[in-house]
Design a protein around this motif. Structure first.
Motif, PDB file in Angstrom:
ATOM      1  N   PRO A  82      64.296  39.833  64.874  1.00 46.85           N
ATOM      2  CA  PRO A  82      64.766  38.575  65.478  1.00 46.85           C
ATOM      3  C   PRO A  82      65.943  38.762  66.430  1.00 46.85           C
ATOM      4  CG  PRO A  82      64.249  38.235  63.165  1.00 46.85           C
ATOM      5  CD  PRO A  82      64.149  39.711  63.406  1.00 46.85           C
ATOM      6  N   ALA A  86      65.802  37.484  70.271  1.00 51.90           N
ATOM      7  CA  ALA A  86      66.815  36.553  70.780  1.00 51.90           C
ATOM      8  C   ALA A  86      67.259  36.912  72.196  1.00 51.90           C
ATOM      9  CB  ALA A  86      68.018  36.529  69.843  1.00 51.90           C
ATOM     10  N   ARG A  89      65.141  35.103  77.087  1.00 53.96           N
ATOM     11  CA  ARG A  89      65.771  33.860  77.535  1.00 53.96           C
ATOM     12  C   ARG A  89      64.779  32.768  77.945  1.00 53.96           C
ATOM     13  NH1 ARG A  89      69.242  35.877  82.283  1.00 53.96           N
ATOM     14  NH2 ARG A  89      67.440  37.264  82.472  1.00 53.96           N
ATOM     15  N   ASN A 121      61.106  34.062  63.811  1.00 51.84           N
ATOM     16  CA  ASN A 121      60.748  34.099  65.232  1.00 51.84           C
ATOM     17  C   ASN A 121      59.955  32.868  65.660  1.00 51.84           C
ATOM     18  OD1 ASN A 121      62.072  36.508  65.704  1.00 51.84           O
ATOM     19  ND2 ASN A 121      60.262  37.767  65.318  1.00 51.84           N
ATOM     20  N   ARG A 124      61.922  29.914  66.793  1.00 51.59           N
ATOM     21  CA  ARG A 124      62.488  29.948  68.138  1.00 51.59           C
ATOM     22  C   ARG A 124      61.454  29.646  69.217  1.00 51.59           C
ATOM     23  NH1 ARG A 124      64.032  33.984  70.640  1.00 51.59           N
ATOM     24  NH2 ARG A 124      65.405  32.738  71.952  1.00 51.59           N
TER      25      ARG A 124
END
Length: 351
Positions: A82, A86, A89, A121, A124
């Motif tokens: 993760p 991250a 973008r 994940n 996100r």
């Protein structure tokens, strides 16, 4: 809006497995629809990336244009650290064929790690693309993904040519297609075939062997059951050879323990084949009623009985084949699948 996207896929995009075929066809379909889709190749060690490959993947994510949405192959949200994910973008769509933690035979610690990584994940992801309602339900119930962030995009099917050769009838050919891994249930199929050894048939199991231990166990089991002369392990075959097996088959049989969709069943339907299968995961939704006989996973006796019925009852086999062909003719094409993916990209793309 700009019709641009990046499709990140680890390994060889031409790999002949359901997941890779799905993603390659969606990528090509998006391009046919006028999207400028860049294929971002990533290291091939996923879903067990080396530390170096994980770093390379994170660096590739960090270099992407934040204004161009990204589609991630199913191995990436399932197995990327993760912290490295991250670094990505732009908004991303996670493709989830089935959660990696549900692979049969994983040690509990490994399954737990994959579950935690994939859950983190997916939280996100701007959106999640899945092949079946079954996978969608699993992500909602077990991974905390809101239903409104999931879209079902069933795989398309490549239809056989109208001039495909006729099927062999003496003896009937049983075709099975799937990687030689525990989840595909080839051990159940072999044991079931041993129970119908009194009938005339021959069988071929098509699929690569990414798990050498499983492949060796299947070879040993085939020999122990006395099936070495009747069951062929064909390995990974070219597309034309696979089409020939389908065209010559009398029955498609796969005792898979779990499928997030099961693209090979759609291929069998497109070829009008009677299907014998285990109903693990999404199989009961992929194989329509009347087109196949479904039994519980790991039910050797039930699988053998279903094969015996299809092979021994020409009228039943013909009825199943007719239903299979009818449903196969109604399956979507790959441009339909890509169109659904395009709709998702349009919703998540930066204004």
């Amino acid at each position: 809006m700009s019709r641009r996207a990046v499709f990140a896929i680890p390994g060889d995009i031409d790999t002949v497995t359901g997941g890779y075929v799905y993603e390659k066809q969606v990528l090509l379909g998006l391009r046919r629809a006028g999207w400028e889709v860049v294929h971002l190749p990533l290291p091939g060690s996923f879903p067990d990336p080396t530390p170096e490959d994980m770093r390379v993947t994170g660096d590739a994510f960090a270099a992407l244009d934040p204004d161009v949405p990204v589609i991630l192959d199913g191995f990436l949200p399932g197995a990327t650290d993760p912290g490295q994910l991250a670094r990505l973008r732009p908004p991303f769509v996670a493709v989830t064929h089935h959660p990696l933690a549900l692979e049969t035979g994983l040690p509990p610690a490994r399954a737990g790690h994959l579950y935690r990584v994939e859950r983190a994940n997916l939280a996100r992801a701007a959106h999640v693309l899945v092949p079946s309602p079954e996978t969608a339900r699993t992500l909602v119930a077990e991974y905390g993904v809101a239903a409104g962030r999931i879209t079902v995009a069933p795989p398309g099917v490549t239809r056989p040519p109208t001039d495909a050769p006729g099927r062999a009838t003496a003896p009937p050919l049983i075709v099975s297609v799937g990687l030689l891994v525990p989840r595909k249930g080839h051990d159940v199929l072999l044991r079931a075939l041993a129970e119908i050894a009194d009938l005339p048939w021959r069988a071929v199991i098509v699929g690569d062997a990414p798990d050498p231990a499983c492949a060796a166990d299947l070879e040993t089991l085939r020999a122990r059951l006395g099936l070495a002369r009747r069951v062929q392990f064909a390995g990974l075959v070219a597309e034309d050879d696979l089409a020939r097996y389908f065209a010559q088959a009398s029955v498609f049989a796969l005792a898979t323990r779990y499928e997030g969709y099961g693209m090979v069943f759609a291929e069998a339907l497109a070829h009008g084949l009677p299907i014998v299968a285990a109903r693990g995961g999404a199989v009961a939704e992929t194989v329509p009623a009347g087109a196949g006989l479904l039994v519980p996973p790991d039910d050797v006796a039930g699988f053998a009985a279903a094969l015996r019925r299809v092979l021994g009852d020409p009228a039943a086999r013909a009825a199943l084949a007719a239903a299979s062909a009818r449903h196969g003719a109604a399956l979507p094409g790959w441009d339909d699948t890509a169109g659904i993916a395009a709709g998702v990209l349009e919703r998540i793309a930066p204004a």
